[in-house]
Design a protein around this motif. Structure first.
Motif, PDB file in Angstrom:
ATOM      1  N   ASP A  79      -5.134  -7.507   5.011  1.00 40.34           N
ATOM      2  CA  ASP A  79      -5.000  -8.875   4.688  1.00 40.34           C
ATOM      3  C   ASP A  79      -5.041  -9.795   5.944  1.00 40.34           C
ATOM      4  O   ASP A  79      -5.372  -9.135   7.179  1.00 40.34           O
ATOM      5  CB  ASP A  79      -3.793  -9.345   3.762  1.00 40.34           C
ATOM      6  N   SER A  86       1.286   0.196   2.421  1.00 39.97           N
ATOM      7  CA  SER A  86       2.200  -0.500   1.707  1.00 39.97           C
ATOM      8  C   SER A  86       2.670   0.636   0.702  1.00 39.97           C
ATOM      9  O   SER A  86       1.729   0.810  -0.153  1.00 39.97           O
ATOM     10  CB  SER A  86       1.978  -1.663   1.416  1.00 39.97           C
ATOM     11  N   ASP A  88       3.943  -0.904  -1.974  1.00 37.81           N
ATOM     12  CA  ASP A  88       3.757  -1.634  -3.183  1.00 37.81           C
ATOM     13  C   ASP A  88       2.266  -2.226  -2.979  1.00 37.81           C
ATOM     14  O   ASP A  88       1.585  -2.579  -2.425  1.00 37.81           O
ATOM     15  CB  ASP A  88       4.763  -2.865  -3.194  1.00 37.81           C
ATOM     16  N   PRO A  90       0.103  -5.468  -3.323  1.00 34.70           N
ATOM     17  CA  PRO A  90       0.563  -6.891  -3.083  1.00 34.70           C
ATOM     18  C   PRO A  90       0.279  -7.837  -4.269  1.00 34.70           C
ATOM     19  O   PRO A  90       0.966  -8.704  -4.288  1.00 34.70           O
ATOM     20  CB  PRO A  90      -0.159  -7.289  -1.605  1.00 34.70           C
ATOM     21  N   GLY A  93       3.255  -6.733  -6.730  1.00 39.26           N
ATOM     22  CA  GLY A  93       4.536  -6.588  -6.071  1.00 39.26           C
ATOM     23  C   GLY A  93       5.296  -5.504  -6.601  1.00 39.26           C
ATOM     24  O   GLY A  93       6.327  -5.022  -6.402  1.00 39.26           O
TER      25      GLY A  93
END
Ligand code: MD6
Ligand code: FE
Length: 220
Positions: A79, A86, A88, A90, A93
């Motif tokens: 991004d 990550s 999660d 995004p 979530g």
């Protein structure tokens, strides 16, 4: 048999697959995933229903032509803030879907077949290319431990993989990758620049007008 590359024919693996060492640390296992294609494709479907493919934004603000999703404990994302892993998704979530067993086993078996024992990926990036989509020359450098290899599975339409050197401007080898091919690279090849040329038009009998790539890594 081609003279320039060390090419052997296996006698003992699932599908009789041709193995090609195209530079120190990088092995192409032709057709290695073919015997598991149906289970693998079913699992891809499950993951992208839970975490839909999406075209991410680069830190420079451009939308990537390749659509991506992930499964496993960590997922690769991009991004405006940069590239990173990550736990999660995004978009939702929620944690990325668990890595299907058939994925983890395929990656482990391919790595072992290429000489990397006990590969235990915690991240699987799913890339979808439609005709015209491409991946610019890059290095994979967001992982913590560069001693671990990367396993890359090609499904659907063929693509031309660009395999460069350790410096962006080094000349690049063009390697055609077909449905079921698996590339394993690590060791001295781990930091080589690479990319994918714009996907050509076509229709694959199982996947239609797209190429799916699964890239397995030990990210943490
Ligand atoms: C692709 N693959 O084949 C993109 N990176 O669609 C990669 O960027 C890649 O295949 C590192 C190692 C193997 C790969
Ligand atoms: Fe890469």
């Amino acid at each position: 048999m081609h003279g320039a590359t060390a090419e052997l024919f296996e006698t003992n693996s699932d599908p009789p697959s041709a193995r090609q060492l195209f530079c120190k640390g990088a092995v192409l296992l032709r057709g290695f995933a073919l015997s598991r294609e149906r289970e693998v494709l079913r699992a891809v479907g499950g993951v992208i229903r839970a975490a839909p493919l999406r075209r991410m934004i680069t830190p420079g603000g451009l939308r990537m032509s390749v659509a991506m999703s992930n499964c496993g404990n960590l997922g690769w994302i991009s991004d405006r803030l940069g590239y990173r892993y990550s736990p999660d998704d995004p978009q939702s979530g929620k944690p990325w879907p668990a890595m299907p067993k058939v994925f983890a086993q395929l990656a482990r078996d391919a790595a072992a077949s290429a000489g990397f024992a006990d590969f235990a990926p915690d991240a699987c990036l799913i890339n979808r290319y439609e005709p015209g989509a491409k991946l610019s020359l890059h290095q994979d450098r967001d992982e913590r431990d560069f001693s671990q290899p990367i396993v890359s599975v090609s499904l659907g339409l063929p693509a031309t993989f660009l395999f460069g050197g350790l410096v962006r401007n080094d000349r690049q080898l063009r390697v055609p990758l077909f449905h079921g091919d698996v590339v394993v690279w690590g060791g001295p090849a781990r930091m080589r620049y690479h990319g994918v040329l714009p996907l050509k038009d076509g229709t694959h009998p199982l996947l239609g007008a797209c190429r799916i790539n699964l890239t397995f890594r030990k990210a943490a």
